[in-house]
Design a protein around this motif. Structure first.
Motif, PDB file in Angstrom:
ATOM      1  N   LEU A 123      37.939  25.204  13.850  1.00 32.71           N
ATOM      2  CA  LEU A 123      37.243  23.972  14.214  1.00 32.71           C
ATOM      3  C   LEU A 123      38.094  23.112  15.147  1.00 32.71           C
ATOM      4  O   LEU A 123      37.575  22.474  16.061  1.00 32.71           O
ATOM      5  CB  LEU A 123      36.882  23.177  12.954  1.00 32.71           C
ATOM      6  N   ARG A 124      39.400  23.104  14.905  1.00 33.85           N
ATOM      7  CA  ARG A 124      40.299  22.358  15.788  1.00 33.85           C
ATOM      8  C   ARG A 124      40.271  22.963  17.184  1.00 33.85           C
ATOM      9  O   ARG A 124      40.290  22.254  18.187  1.00 33.85           O
ATOM     10  CB  ARG A 124      41.721  22.378  15.220  1.00 33.85           C
ATOM     11  N   ARG A 125      40.229  24.290  17.240  1.00 33.28           N
ATOM     12  CA  ARG A 125      40.174  24.976  18.541  1.00 33.28           C
ATOM     13  C   ARG A 125      38.851  24.673  19.240  1.00 33.28           C
ATOM     14  O   ARG A 125      38.811  24.458  20.457  1.00 33.28           O
ATOM     15  CB  ARG A 125      40.326  26.486  18.331  1.00 33.28           C
ATOM     16  N   LEU A 126      37.775  24.637  18.472  1.00 29.53           N
ATOM     17  CA  LEU A 126      36.463  24.300  19.027  1.00 29.53           C
ATOM     18  C   LEU A 126      36.482  22.894  19.608  1.00 29.53           C
ATOM     19  O   LEU A 126      35.963  22.650  20.699  1.00 29.53           O
ATOM     20  CB  LEU A 126      35.389  24.400  17.937  1.00 29.53           C
ATOM     21  N   LYS A 127      37.106  21.972  18.876  1.00 34.27           N
ATOM     22  CA  LYS A 127      37.187  20.575  19.326  1.00 34.27           C
ATOM     23  C   LYS A 127      38.072  20.442  20.557  1.00 34.27           C
ATOM     24  O   LYS A 127      37.767  19.652  21.464  1.00 34.27           O
ATOM     25  CB  LYS A 127      37.751  19.709  18.185  1.00 34.27           C
ATOM     26  N   ASP A 128      39.159  21.205  20.613  1.00 32.84           N
ATOM     27  CA  ASP A 128      40.044  21.155  21.772  1.00 32.84           C
ATOM     28  C   ASP A 128      39.321  21.593  23.039  1.00 32.84           C
ATOM     29  O   ASP A 128      39.540  21.030  24.117  1.00 32.84           O
ATOM     30  CB  ASP A 128      41.270  22.047  21.549  1.00 32.84           C
ATOM     31  N   LYS A 129      38.494  22.618  22.903  1.00 32.14           N
ATOM     32  CA  LYS A 129      37.777  23.146  24.057  1.00 32.14           C
ATOM     33  C   LYS A 129      36.476  22.397  24.322  1.00 32.14           C
ATOM     34  O   LYS A 129      35.931  22.462  25.426  1.00 32.14           O
ATOM     35  CB  LYS A 129      37.490  24.641  23.856  1.00 32.14           C
ATOM     36  N   ASN A 130      35.977  21.702  23.306  1.00 35.14           N
ATOM     37  CA  ASN A 130      34.722  20.957  23.419  1.00 35.14           C
ATOM     38  C   ASN A 130      34.919  19.602  22.736  1.00 35.14           C
ATOM     39  O   ASN A 130      34.566  19.432  21.562  1.00 35.14           O
ATOM     40  CB  ASN A 130      33.571  21.717  22.743  1.00 35.14           C
ATOM     41  N   PRO A 131      35.524  18.632  23.437  1.00 34.12           N
ATOM     42  CA  PRO A 131      35.934  17.362  22.840  1.00 34.12           C
ATOM     43  C   PRO A 131      34.846  16.614  22.083  1.00 34.12           C
ATOM     44  O   PRO A 131      35.156  15.831  21.182  1.00 34.12           O
ATOM     45  CB  PRO A 131      36.403  16.552  24.066  1.00 34.12           C
ATOM     46  N   LYS A 132      33.594  16.838  22.407  1.00 32.98           N
ATOM     47  CA  LYS A 132      32.518  16.109  21.730  1.00 32.98           C
ATOM     48  C   LYS A 132      31.820  16.959  20.670  1.00 32.98           C
ATOM     49  O   LYS A 132      30.680  16.693  20.299  1.00 32.98           O
ATOM     50  CB  LYS A 132      31.509  15.589  22.752  1.00 32.98           C
ATOM     51  N   ALA A 133      32.545  17.968  20.167  1.00 32.15           N
ATOM     52  CA  ALA A 133      32.013  18.789  19.065  1.00 32.15           C
ATOM     53  C   ALA A 133      32.406  18.114  17.745  1.00 32.15           C
ATOM     54  O   ALA A 133      33.351  18.517  17.085  1.00 32.15           O
ATOM     55  CB  ALA A 133      32.559  20.204  19.143  1.00 32.15           C
ATOM     56  N   TYR A 134      31.686  17.078  17.383  1.00 33.65           N
ATOM     57  CA  TYR A 134      32.032  16.295  16.203  1.00 33.65           C
ATOM     58  C   TYR A 134      31.425  16.868  14.927  1.00 33.65           C
ATOM     59  O   TYR A 134      30.313  17.408  14.934  1.00 33.65           O
ATOM     60  CB  TYR A 134      31.538  14.847  16.370  1.00 33.65           C
ATOM     61  N   LEU A 135      32.168  16.727  13.857  1.00 33.76           N
ATOM     62  CA  LEU A 135      31.662  17.088  12.532  1.00 33.76           C
ATOM     63  C   LEU A 135      30.931  15.878  11.967  1.00 33.76           C
ATOM     64  O   LEU A 135      31.549  14.877  11.608  1.00 33.76           O
ATOM     65  CB  LEU A 135      32.819  17.476  11.599  1.00 33.76           C
ATOM     66  N   THR A 136      29.613  15.950  11.892  1.00 30.55           N
ATOM     67  CA  THR A 136      28.807  14.841  11.382  1.00 30.55           C
ATOM     68  C   THR A 136      27.938  15.335  10.225  1.00 30.55           C
ATOM     69  O   THR A 136      27.961  16.520   9.877  1.00 30.55           O
ATOM     70  CB  THR A 136      27.885  14.287  12.482  1.00 30.55           C
ATOM     71  N   ARG A 137      27.184  14.437   9.646  1.00 28.06           N
ATOM     72  CA  ARG A 137      26.279  14.809   8.554  1.00 28.06           C
ATOM     73  C   ARG A 137      25.266  15.851   9.007  1.00 28.06           C
ATOM     74  O   ARG A 137      24.751  16.623   8.204  1.00 28.06           O
ATOM     75  CB  ARG A 137      25.529  13.566   8.040  1.00 28.06           C
ATOM     76  N   GLU A 138      24.984  15.857  10.319  1.00 24.44           N
ATOM     77  CA  GLU A 138      23.988  16.783  10.854  1.00 24.44           C
ATOM     78  C   GLU A 138      24.595  18.126  11.278  1.00 24.44           C
ATOM     79  O   GLU A 138      23.872  19.110  11.422  1.00 24.44           O
ATOM     80  CB  GLU A 138      23.281  16.161  12.071  1.00 24.44           C
ATOM     81  N   THR A 139      25.910  18.179  11.463  1.00 17.90           N
ATOM     82  CA  THR A 139      26.508  19.406  12.020  1.00 17.90           C
ATOM     83  C   THR A 139      27.491  20.124  11.100  1.00 17.90           C
ATOM     84  O   THR A 139      27.785  21.299  11.327  1.00 17.90           O
ATOM     85  CB  THR A 139      27.257  19.092  13.332  1.00 17.90           C
ATOM     86  N   PHE A 140      28.046  19.439  10.097  1.00 17.00           N
ATOM     87  CA  PHE A 140      29.167  20.047   9.365  1.00 17.00           C
ATOM     88  C   PHE A 140      28.807  21.339   8.648  1.00 17.00           C
ATOM     89  O   PHE A 140      29.627  22.254   8.558  1.00 17.00           O
ATOM     90  CB  PHE A 140      29.796  19.040   8.390  1.00 17.00           C
ATOM     91  N   ARG A 141      27.578  21.449   8.124  1.00 16.50           N
ATOM     92  CA  ARG A 141      27.212  22.679   7.409  1.00 16.50           C
ATOM     93  C   ARG A 141      27.274  23.883   8.348  1.00 16.50           C
ATOM     94  O   ARG A 141      27.820  24.929   8.002  1.00 16.50           O
ATOM     95  CB  ARG A 141      25.806  22.566   6.813  1.00 16.50           C
TER      96      ARG A 141
END
Length: 207
Positions: A123-141
């Protein structure tokens, strides 16, 4: 093959000792390596798996730490009103709290605890490559669930079926396959990691 390690992070090494006393649990197998874990060309995935088996905290300690990490990550994103730009991972706001979701994965998938930790590396790698890939109530699952499944496929000897993982994540098997493909593409098909990255992922919460 996994990334080579040239040195041991002092914080990472110190984290081994922390595992001894957390929640009053003792694990005599958890000791800091005397030498940096290095192998010419980098340790193989099989070698990393064996090392992680020897340097692992008690099961419920890791599950609890990962559950708290996901809970806090989602809370921070929601508190700042962050919207994930990777809409493919967006679904309905989950009725299951993030911490409970991690516990469900551990219970129903029966994946090793190292997979729960490596999911955060991914997930950290995903965020590094896609800065707006946030873990929210709608996406974390979808995001954490897919990351954990990919880790299980890479690390565990026995992996549960796609049907079971789809049920855990709350999507169809077809959608799970599509989500996995997007995740892999977004991290550049890079599922390699070092033992230091593995320990940093869990130690970042325990310290």
């Amino acid at each position: 093959r996994a990334h080579a390690m040239t040195s041991c992070n002092p914080a990472t090494s110190d984290c081994f000792s922390r595992f001894h006393s957390i929640d009053g649990c003792l694990n005599p197998k958890v000791t800091a390596p005397e030498q940096p874990l290095t192998v010419r060309g980098g340790p193989s995935l099989i070698e990393l798996k064996e090392v992680m088996k020897l340097h692992n905290a008690p099961h419920h300690i890791v599950v609890k730490a990962c559950a708290q990490m996901l809970e806090e990550a989602v809370k921070i994103s929601d508190g700042r009103d962050k919207a994930c730009k990777l809409q493919v991972f967006a679904g309905k706001s989950s009725r299951v709290p993030p911490a409970q979701f991690v516990e469900q994965i551990a219970k129903h998938s029966q994946c090793s605890t190292r997979c729960l930790v490596v999911a955060f590396v991914y997930l950290r790698r995903l965020k590094d490559k896609n800065p707006k890939a946030y873990l929210t109530r709608e996406t974390f699952r979808r995001m954490y669930g897919v990351a954990a499944m990919l880790a299980a496929k890479s690390l565990d000897d026995i992996v549960r079926s796609k049907q079971l993982w789809a049920a855990i994540v709350g999507v169809s098997t077809k959608e799970l396959k599509a989500l996995s493909a997007v995740f892999l593409q977004r991290v550049g098909f890079d599922l390699d990691f070092s033992f230091e990255q593995y320990m940093d992922a869990i130690c970042s919460h325990l310290q």
